[in-house]
Scaffold this motif. Sequence first.
Motif, PDB file in Angstrom:
ATOM      1  N   SER A  50     -17.464  20.108  80.911  1.00 55.69           N
ATOM      2  CA  SER A  50     -18.142  20.206  82.218  1.00 55.69           C
ATOM      3  C   SER A  50     -17.389  21.122  83.162  1.00 55.69           C
ATOM      4  O   SER A  50     -17.168  20.808  84.346  1.00 55.69           O
ATOM      5  CB  SER A  50     -18.294  18.801  82.842  1.00 55.69           C
ATOM      6  N   ASP A  51     -16.985  22.275  82.631  1.00 57.32           N
ATOM      7  CA  ASP A  51     -16.210  23.239  83.414  1.00 57.32           C
ATOM      8  C   ASP A  51     -16.400  24.613  82.791  1.00 57.32           C
ATOM      9  O   ASP A  51     -16.593  24.737  81.568  1.00 57.32           O
ATOM     10  CB  ASP A  51     -14.724  22.859  83.394  1.00 57.32           C
ATOM     11  N   GLN A  52     -16.321  25.656  83.605  1.00 57.98           N
ATOM     12  CA  GLN A  52     -16.480  27.009  83.083  1.00 57.98           C
ATOM     13  C   GLN A  52     -15.313  27.434  82.194  1.00 57.98           C
ATOM     14  O   GLN A  52     -15.445  28.336  81.371  1.00 57.98           O
ATOM     15  CB  GLN A  52     -16.613  27.998  84.249  1.00 57.98           C
ATOM     16  N   LEU A  53     -14.144  26.844  82.369  1.00 59.14           N
ATOM     17  CA  LEU A  53     -12.936  27.080  81.579  1.00 59.14           C
ATOM     18  C   LEU A  53     -12.361  28.477  81.761  1.00 59.14           C
ATOM     19  O   LEU A  53     -11.188  28.643  82.088  1.00 59.14           O
ATOM     20  CB  LEU A  53     -13.177  26.794  80.091  1.00 59.14           C
ATOM     21  N   LEU A  54     -13.158  29.515  81.513  1.00 58.00           N
ATOM     22  CA  LEU A  54     -12.731  30.890  81.745  1.00 58.00           C
ATOM     23  C   LEU A  54     -13.808  31.608  82.551  1.00 58.00           C
ATOM     24  O   LEU A  54     -14.994  31.521  82.215  1.00 58.00           O
ATOM     25  CB  LEU A  54     -12.472  31.633  80.433  1.00 58.00           C
ATOM     26  N   VAL A  55     -13.383  32.295  83.602  1.00 58.36           N
ATOM     27  CA  VAL A  55     -14.325  33.009  84.464  1.00 58.36           C
ATOM     28  C   VAL A  55     -13.878  34.460  84.579  1.00 58.36           C
ATOM     29  O   VAL A  55     -12.737  34.813  84.286  1.00 58.36           O
ATOM     30  CB  VAL A  55     -14.382  32.358  85.864  1.00 58.36           C
ATOM     31  N   ARG A  56     -14.798  35.294  85.025  1.00 55.62           N
ATOM     32  CA  ARG A  56     -14.494  36.718  85.104  1.00 55.62           C
ATOM     33  C   ARG A  56     -13.450  37.001  86.185  1.00 55.62           C
ATOM     34  O   ARG A  56     -13.497  36.460  87.287  1.00 55.62           O
ATOM     35  CB  ARG A  56     -15.762  37.513  85.403  1.00 55.62           C
ATOM     36  N   GLY A  57     -12.502  37.882  85.842  1.00 56.97           N
ATOM     37  CA  GLY A  57     -11.492  38.343  86.781  1.00 56.97           C
ATOM     38  C   GLY A  57     -11.451  39.857  86.767  1.00 56.97           C
ATOM     39  O   GLY A  57     -12.203  40.520  86.043  1.00 56.97           O
ATOM     40  N   ARG A  58     -10.560  40.436  87.547  1.00 57.90           N
ATOM     41  CA  ARG A  58     -10.490  41.893  87.649  1.00 57.90           C
ATOM     42  C   ARG A  58     -10.123  42.541  86.309  1.00 57.90           C
ATOM     43  O   ARG A  58     -10.650  43.591  85.954  1.00 57.90           O
ATOM     44  CB  ARG A  58      -9.444  42.281  88.707  1.00 57.90           C
ATOM     45  N   ASP A  59      -9.213  41.901  85.556  1.00 60.54           N
ATOM     46  CA  ASP A  59      -8.737  42.500  84.303  1.00 60.54           C
ATOM     47  C   ASP A  59      -9.185  41.716  83.076  1.00 60.54           C
ATOM     48  O   ASP A  59      -8.567  41.810  82.010  1.00 60.54           O
ATOM     49  CB  ASP A  59      -7.201  42.591  84.324  1.00 60.54           C
ATOM     50  N   GLY A  60     -10.233  40.943  83.206  1.00 59.42           N
ATOM     51  CA  GLY A  60     -10.701  40.147  82.077  1.00 59.42           C
ATOM     52  C   GLY A  60     -11.025  38.739  82.526  1.00 59.42           C
ATOM     53  O   GLY A  60     -11.238  38.473  83.714  1.00 59.42           O
ATOM     54  N   MET A  61     -11.030  37.814  81.585  1.00 60.59           N
ATOM     55  CA  MET A  61     -11.356  36.433  81.908  1.00 60.59           C
ATOM     56  C   MET A  61     -10.082  35.693  82.312  1.00 60.59           C
ATOM     57  O   MET A  61      -9.024  35.871  81.713  1.00 60.59           O
ATOM     58  CB  MET A  61     -12.010  35.754  80.699  1.00 60.59           C
ATOM     59  N   VAL A  62     -10.203  34.861  83.329  1.00 63.98           N
ATOM     60  CA  VAL A  62      -9.053  34.092  83.802  1.00 63.98           C
ATOM     61  C   VAL A  62      -9.385  32.610  83.686  1.00 63.98           C
ATOM     62  O   VAL A  62     -10.530  32.199  83.870  1.00 63.98           O
ATOM     63  CB  VAL A  62      -8.689  34.455  85.259  1.00 63.98           C
ATOM     64  N   PRO A  63      -8.382  31.786  83.360  1.00 64.25           N
ATOM     65  CA  PRO A  63      -8.641  30.355  83.160  1.00 64.25           C
ATOM     66  C   PRO A  63      -8.816  29.607  84.471  1.00 64.25           C
ATOM     67  O   PRO A  63      -8.208  29.941  85.486  1.00 64.25           O
ATOM     68  CB  PRO A  63      -7.392  29.875  82.422  1.00 64.25           C
ATOM     69  N   THR A  64      -9.628  28.578  84.434  1.00 65.83           N
ATOM     70  CA  THR A  64      -9.762  27.683  85.575  1.00 65.83           C
ATOM     71  C   THR A  64      -8.603  26.681  85.560  1.00 65.83           C
ATOM     72  O   THR A  64      -7.849  26.591  84.587  1.00 65.83           O
ATOM     73  CB  THR A  64     -11.095  26.918  85.511  1.00 65.83           C
ATOM     74  N   GLU A  65      -8.474  25.930  86.629  1.00 62.34           N
ATOM     75  CA  GLU A  65      -7.434  24.906  86.685  1.00 62.34           C
ATOM     76  C   GLU A  65      -7.629  23.878  85.568  1.00 62.34           C
ATOM     77  O   GLU A  65      -6.668  23.389  84.985  1.00 62.34           O
ATOM     78  CB  GLU A  65      -7.456  24.215  88.052  1.00 62.34           C
ATOM     79  N   ARG A  66      -8.871  23.563  85.294  1.00 62.78           N
ATOM     80  CA  ARG A  66      -9.179  22.596  84.215  1.00 62.78           C
ATOM     81  C   ARG A  66      -8.720  23.134  82.873  1.00 62.78           C
ATOM     82  O   ARG A  66      -8.130  22.403  82.064  1.00 62.78           O
ATOM     83  CB  ARG A  66     -10.686  22.338  84.194  1.00 62.78           C
ATOM     84  N   ALA A  67      -8.942  24.417  82.620  1.00 60.91           N
ATOM     85  CA  ALA A  67      -8.522  25.020  81.349  1.00 60.91           C
ATOM     86  C   ALA A  67      -7.006  25.001  81.210  1.00 60.91           C
ATOM     87  O   ALA A  67      -6.466  24.721  80.129  1.00 60.91           O
ATOM     88  CB  ALA A  67      -9.049  26.449  81.248  1.00 60.91           C
ATOM     89  N   LEU A  68      -6.315  25.302  82.292  1.00 53.41           N
ATOM     90  CA  LEU A  68      -4.844  25.294  82.256  1.00 53.41           C
ATOM     91  C   LEU A  68      -4.317  23.893  81.976  1.00 53.41           C
ATOM     92  O   LEU A  68      -3.294  23.731  81.293  1.00 53.41           O
ATOM     93  CB  LEU A  68      -4.285  25.824  83.579  1.00 53.41           C
ATOM     94  N   ALA A  69      -4.991  22.892  82.494  1.00 55.76           N
ATOM     95  CA  ALA A  69      -4.570  21.508  82.262  1.00 55.76           C
ATOM     96  C   ALA A  69      -4.831  21.090  80.814  1.00 55.76           C
ATOM     97  O   ALA A  69      -4.071  20.304  80.229  1.00 55.76           O
ATOM     98  CB  ALA A  69      -5.299  20.574  83.221  1.00 55.76           C
ATOM     99  N   ILE A  70      -5.902  21.621  80.225  1.00 53.60           N
ATOM    100  CA  ILE A  70      -6.279  21.248  78.855  1.00 53.60           C
ATOM    101  C   ILE A  70      -5.388  21.940  77.827  1.00 53.60           C
ATOM    102  O   ILE A  70      -5.082  21.380  76.771  1.00 53.60           O
ATOM    103  CB  ILE A  70      -7.758  21.618  78.599  1.00 53.60           C
ATOM    104  N   LEU A  71      -4.949  23.165  78.109  1.00 51.94           N
ATOM    105  CA  LEU A  71      -4.307  24.007  77.107  1.00 51.94           C
ATOM    106  C   LEU A  71      -3.133  23.357  76.375  1.00 51.94           C
ATOM    107  O   LEU A  71      -3.100  23.389  75.137  1.00 51.94           O
ATOM    108  CB  LEU A  71      -3.859  25.330  77.749  1.00 51.94           C
ATOM    109  N   PRO A  72      -2.141  22.769  77.050  1.00 58.73           N
ATOM    110  CA  PRO A  72      -1.000  22.210  76.302  1.00 58.73           C
ATOM    111  C   PRO A  72      -1.417  21.155  75.288  1.00 58.73           C
ATOM    112  O   PRO A  72      -0.915  21.135  74.162  1.00 58.73           O
ATOM    113  CB  PRO A  72      -0.119  21.608  77.403  1.00 58.73           C
TER     114      PRO A  72
END
Length: 306
Positions: A50-72
């Motif tokens: 229930s989150d976008q996880l990665l969204v568009r940024g200037r140099d590519g896709m950037v992770p959301t806070e939720r994605a950063l929390a999930i990654l480890p």
Amino acid sequence: MSKEDTVDAHLLKVFCALMAEGSVTRAAVKLEQSQPAVSLALGKLREIFSDQLLVRGRDGMVPTERALAILPRAQALLADLTGLVDATAPFDASSSNHSFTIASPDYMAPVFLSEIVDQIRRKAPNASLVIRALGPDFDFEGALARGDVDVVIGNWPSPPAYLKRSILLQDDIVCLMRDSHSLAQGAFSEADYLAAAHIVPVAYSMAHRGVVETHLSSLRVSRARTVALSYFTTAPYLLLQSDLIFSTSRHFASYFAGLLPLVVRQPPIEFPQMVFQMLWHDRSHHSPMHRWLREIIMQARNRIIS
């Protein structure tokens, strides 16, 4: 079906690849999958979490806070799945394309790493090796738990008790200096040692304090910490045109004294030995692949001390 039942190894691999690459296209190349397949997997991941996880940024896709929390946790789960497979299947070094990672300061003589590289190149020609530095900001315990690092080499007086360990080398502490140094010949007293200008290593771990500093502190004396250096292999070259001395392990000092106009002298203070240890996590203890790597490292150790 609950959401947790829909997360499988494939989706975890796609998620970790997207987080590492920041691009659907690059992640697809890395995973050897089509771009639409990776996009479809990303869509499923977004629905599950229930989150976008990665969204568009200037140099590519950037992770959301939720994605950063999930990654480890995603990395740890994926590593555990890999370890489960590795533990039941024999390891064929000759056909493996695995990327091994060793974390260590550069205080081991270069010949030690050279032996490791040589053995891996000969026995696992398709494998790759990453040797990364340790530093105060690097969480090596977390990296071992996640599988980001296979083994860590260090000389902690008290390494984390829960990690597996093997002693690689116990070595005397000696003084390295240029051959024309005023202390290179003749009497060498404790007062001379403490008054001399020293190169001292910068701690590579928040919990690490070197053997020399720890022992001097116990004697309630101190030396002149003239130059603090993070790069151990640079230290011998700083000695060539200076009055500095470097207290280090005998095998390291002897290696550079054989290359440069330097001399090795016994310090007037009796220091405890440096104990170099290899650490690894219990999650990889029974993995044939990781056992093979640890054996390679131990074989390299045996060659340099023989």
